[in-house]
Design an enzyme around this catalytic site. Structure first.
Site, mmCIF file in Angstrom:
data_model
loop_
_atom_site.group_PDB
_atom_site.id
_atom_site.type_symbol
_atom_site.label_atom_id
_atom_site.label_comp_id
_atom_site.label_asym_id
_atom_site.label_seq_id
_atom_site.Cartn_x
_atom_site.Cartn_y
_atom_site.Cartn_z
ATOM 1 N N ASN A 1 12.705 4.506 -5.305
ATOM 2 C CA ASN A 1 12.569 5.728 -6.123
ATOM 3 C C ASN A 1 12.869 6.870 -5.161
ATOM 4 O OD1 ASN A 1 10.631 5.452 -8.916
ATOM 5 N ND2 ASN A 1 10.482 3.757 -7.483
ATOM 6 N N CYS B 1 12.348 0.841 -0.631
ATOM 7 C CA CYS B 1 12.725 2.256 -0.556
ATOM 8 C C CYS B 1 12.965 2.751 0.877
ATOM 9 C CB CYS B 1 11.681 3.094 -1.283
ATOM 10 S SG CYS B 1 12.263 4.770 -1.651
ATOM 11 N N ASN C 1 2.015 -0.378 -1.597
ATOM 12 C CA ASN C 1 3.250 -0.281 -2.374
ATOM 13 C C ASN C 1 3.954 -1.618 -2.165
ATOM 14 O OD1 ASN C 1 5.743 0.353 -3.461
ATOM 15 N ND2 ASN C 1 5.779 2.433 -2.627
ATOM 16 N N GLU D 1 2.999 9.486 -0.582
ATOM 17 C CA GLU D 1 2.812 8.039 -0.401
ATOM 18 C C GLU D 1 1.769 7.728 0.669
ATOM 19 O OE1 GLU D 1 5.965 5.169 -0.727
ATOM 20 O OE2 GLU D 1 7.376 6.776 -1.198
ATOM 21 N N LYS E 1 5.069 -2.506 1.526
ATOM 22 C CA LYS E 1 5.923 -1.494 2.162
ATOM 23 C C LYS E 1 5.346 -1.030 3.503
ATOM 24 C CE LYS E 1 8.194 2.910 0.822
ATOM 25 N NZ LYS E 1 8.356 3.808 -0.349
ATOM 26 N N GLU F 1 11.423 -0.346 -7.109
ATOM 27 C CA GLU F 1 10.088 -0.063 -6.558
ATOM 28 C C GLU F 1 9.224 0.551 -7.667
ATOM 29 O OE1 GLU F 1 10.132 3.572 -4.331
ATOM 30 O OE2 GLU F 1 8.505 2.954 -2.977
#
Lengths: 317, 317
Positions: free
Chosen positions: A197, A172, A110, A146, A127, A47
């Site tokens: 991550n 993730c 993302n 995020e 994501k 990612e």
């Protein structure tokens, strides 16, 4: 017809704030060269593979935020990776921060792309399950913003015919949610590619034993693989970035839920496994033959309510 | 207010075809006495705890089939268990084959009840995910005819306020389905009670390494616990029944997904743990705060389709 894919889980060690895109791409190309020598057909990168994990900072300067995003994919900085992969005939998964422009409208995701062995983008995923928070949280030992920098993905969990099979993607935190795998499982997915991550300590519970972080990662990925009879390739950006430790533990998990290959370091490292997509068949046709065993009449809450509704309450939360 | 429940996972060793209800109940009462001495508040018994696991045979005589079912709960045979539990003030979970009569209509379910410390039945659950098959399968090394003897549960996955918390139930194969835990998680469940009878070998793949059976059991239960921030108490009928080996590995799993107590034998055995329901809170309020993180707009397939719909097909299966 054999449906064996030789997969390289291309873990990246840390990328510091001072590292530019070229540093990241050069290291990814080096892993790609190794994957080529080892006969890989598919390489999976982490990612946000092009930069340090910037959501750990509460950045106020919009220009600095934008500097972490890619307005185009591919672009000049990553073109060497696309070019070399095409020359070697290797497909790959790449995670990055996407700036999506539509006229004056800009959106931030993302994102990951699946690039075919011919260098063309087969699919894009954004994501869905963004962890963390949207504004500075003084309770945390470090930030995980995020929800500030990205909006939730709007493309669902598609599955693409590729590599003689059906491939899906997630990113993730998606891997902790059984819904992620199930939505792809219901499309017959045979291999899920995911980059991550993951901070090596819990920002909201620093006293937690760090071993739990790896355990929860493995538990979620292995359960998702087994319960849907699919391969899962989970690849970390690992090691210490700007003073913040990230989990490693990149791994390739079989449809039996078994870890068949894994990284041993927190640096740039390739873990390789031959993944036979036909290994999915037994699980999909027996214990997880959805058509025979699922009872959707009892699952309604899963799509009707977002949060918890306790039996002693009448209000959804 | 402390919300610690001292739980006894009361694994039963094998029950042979020749063993009557009294044999089973006497052994359960003995485990109950031990649980009382150890200060337990709640005891969990296996699935179909009153008889051998009869779905391993293709029984043709209707009277023989009926002999495995309980038309009433409690009944004379199990009354000593209910009486002694009430005297000791211990709540319990009990699995049994239920014959439900409604006038001339009879229905068959694989059922469990949650009985309060006052001896009253707090809740009833009927197994939703019936594994196996409905007619004799010559390909199997032994039969697993749950779909012949039972109909799928019609009560959903309720959660009951009990023991100062929210308790749910499921049975055996239900534990492999993330939907099971999620539907209860969406009601705020803090402890899931489940009994099982799991063959120690795979009837459809005898060459499979037997270790996978225990691994898949643990993986599913631990993931379900972690991903919903709930305790799970999983209890086996274990050992060799009429020549057929059953898995043991009864265990109590924390909301972190960790096994905090487990059985060590394949016989009658009590595994005890203090389960603090407040341990659920951290997970429910952070990583699995459903209200903040779930994205139901992308989950539609989970309740709209039963089987797999591949992207290259238009027909549901």
């Amino acid at each position: 017809m054999s449906r064996v894919i030789r997969v390289g889980a291309a873990q990246l060690g840390p990328l510091q704030k001072s590292d530019n895109r070229k540093v990241a791409v050069d290291r990814m190309v080096a892993l790609l060269e190794q994957a080529g020598r080892e006969g890989c057909n598919l390489v999976v990168y982490p990612e946000l593979a092009l930069t340090t994990f910037f959501p750990r900072w509460d950045i106020e300067d919009p220009a600095e935020v934008e500097s972490y995003f890619e307005p185009d994919m591919p672009n000049a900085a990553v073109q060497p990776l696309f070019d070399r992969a095409r020359e070697l005939g290797i497909a790959f998964y790449l995670g990055y921060a996407e700036l999506a422009k539509n006229g004056a409208d800009t959106r931030h995701f993302n994102t990951s792309v699946l690039v075919g062995p011919d260098g063309r983008i087969i699919g894009k995923y954004r994501k869905v399950h963004l962890p963390g928070h949207a504004t500075f949280d003084p309770q945390r030992t470090f930030q995980h913003l995020e929800k500030k920098y990205f909006e939730p993905g709007d493309l669902g969990f598609p599955v693409w015919p590729a590599m003689d099979g059906l491939l899906g993607m997630c990113i993730c935190n998606d891997r902790r949610w059984p819904e992620t795998y199930r939505v792809m499982g219901l499309q017959g997915v045979e291999m899920v590619l995911l980059g991550f991550n993951t901070p090596a300590t819990n920002s909201q519970r620093p006293e937690e034993q760090d071993e739990l972080r790896g355990f929860h990662h493995e538990l979620s990925v292995q359960a998702g693989a087994y319960q849907n009879g699919t391969w899962v390739v989970a690849v970390a950006k690992a090691g210490e970035e700007d003073g913040h430790k990230l989990l490693g533990d990149s791994m390739i998990v079989s449809p039996a839920g078994l870890i068949v290959a894994r990284t041993k370091t927190l640096g740039d490292e390739l873990a390789v496994a031959d993944c036979d997509l036909d290994d999915c068949v037994f699980y999909k046709e027996t214990v997880f033959d959805f058509a025979r065993h699922r009872r959707i009449e009892h699952y309604e809450r899963i799509t009707k309510q977002v949060g918890v509704v306790r039996p002693d309450s009448t209000a959804a939360v």
